[in-house]
Write an enzyme that holds these catalytic residues in place. Sequence first.
Site, PDB file in Angstrom:
ATOM      1  CE  LYS A 195      -3.535   2.388   2.684  1.00 53.51           C
ATOM      2  NZ  LYS A 195      -4.420   2.334   3.848  1.00 53.51           N
ATOM      3  CE  LYS A 248      -5.927   1.883  -0.489  1.00 50.18           C
ATOM      4  NZ  LYS A 248      -6.329   2.006   0.874  1.00 50.18           N
TER       5      LYS A 248
HETATM    6  C1  PBG Z   1      -7.320   3.216   5.783  1.00 50.66           C
HETATM    7  C2  PBG Z   1      -7.603   3.154   4.341  1.00 50.66           C
HETATM    8  C3  PBG Z   1      -7.424   4.142   3.355  1.00 50.66           C
HETATM    9  C4  PBG Z   1      -7.925   3.624   2.180  1.00 50.66           C
HETATM   10  C5  PBG Z   1      -8.366   2.337   2.457  1.00 50.66           C
HETATM   11  N1  PBG Z   1      -8.136   2.063   3.794  1.00 50.66           N
HETATM   12  C6  PBG Z   1      -6.940   5.512   3.450  1.00 50.66           C
HETATM   13  C7  PBG Z   1      -5.563   5.866   3.740  1.00 50.66           C
HETATM   14  O1  PBG Z   1      -4.671   5.017   3.901  1.00 50.66           O
HETATM   15  O2  PBG Z   1      -5.366   7.065   3.865  1.00 50.66           O
HETATM   16  C8  PBG Z   1      -7.996   4.346   0.865  1.00 50.66           C
HETATM   17  C9  PBG Z   1      -9.060   3.899  -0.045  1.00 50.66           C
HETATM   18  C10 PBG Z   1      -9.376   4.794  -1.169  1.00 50.66           C
HETATM   19  O3  PBG Z   1      -8.737   5.833  -1.417  1.00 50.66           O
HETATM   20  O4  PBG Z   1     -10.338   4.457  -1.872  1.00 50.66           O
HETATM   21  N2  PBG Z   1      -6.020   3.244   6.185  1.00 50.66           N
END
Ligand code: PBG
Length: 325
Positions: A195, A248
């Site tokens: 991520k 992601k």
């Molecule tokens: C929580 C989380 C996030 C997303 C999914 N889980 C946000 C982040 O890390 O700031 C992002 C999902 C999206 O942008 O659709 N940590």
Amino acid sequence: MQRLRRMRRTPALRALAAETAVRREGLIYPVFVEWGTGKKEEVPSMPGVYRYSVDRLAEIADRVAESGIGGVMLFGIPECKDEAGSGAYDADSVVPQAIRYLKEYFRARGRDIVVIADICLCEYTSHGHCGVLTAEGVDNDASLPLHAMSALAAVRAGADMVAPSSMMDGVVEAIRAALDAEGYTHVPIMAYSAKFASAFYGPFRDAADSAPQTGDRKGYQMDFRNGREALRELAADEEEGADILMVKPALAYLDVVRAARERTELPLAVYNVSGEYAMVKAAAAAGMIDEGRIVEEILTAFFRAGADMVITYHALDWAERGGKA
Ligand code: PBG
């Protein structure tokens, strides 16, 4: 001359030879659940995406059940946030309530749709970071038990799967151990393995009120310049016992998806995130692109790159359009 056009001559020939299709059951729809009652609020930067209170979820649950998609992933917006993010592990907070509601709703209609709980603290902490905040930043090891408690709260409520998204080292192992200790050895973990710290999450943070109040997430989410490191993250989560690995965001990271596909035998997910959705919706609203065709092309690309499942805000619209442009 190579006559590659021969197989493109008619729609029937093209259909026969198509290598990839979007798999409906492989789509997962993210749902934002907000505390309170009677709420259905559109997220300003995400046209067509709403925050629902639990009592209004029937509307979305119906669309999900009809659509034939494989799953939903839940995010919570609690009434109040605190330093320790206690809303993330309270058995009666929004996500456990929504899980109980949805599992019952689908069961009553003879449908078995996979309900996945995103496990993170950022929606529940007053500072908006994904773990316990200290002067040195987010404390990795102190955050692990809180993530494990959050996963337990979701699974006790009936979640079919948990998906830790905080990028804490060791979080998959910590959650696996906690679930196993309570007899939930059968509940899989989808790891947000690679991520990246990304500007593509902007609209989500509006949706979930989860923007960090100070600083950014670069101390725990990945640097988008790094592809090899992403493979190390994926390998670490596999070793910790993850059942599904995720990359992601999606669109700008398909090289990582392809490389991951070649390295792991585990199922692979990609998260087509909020900013990617917002760009498509904004361009379509401005009359610049054909939304249906663009979405078909984007979703197909995820599967072609090697993903087995796709988390996407387009899932319901795509399915309701008949799964084609
Ligand atoms: C929580 C989380 C996030 C997303 C999914 N889980 C946000 C982040 O890390 O700031 C992002 C999902 C999206 O942008 O659709 N940590």
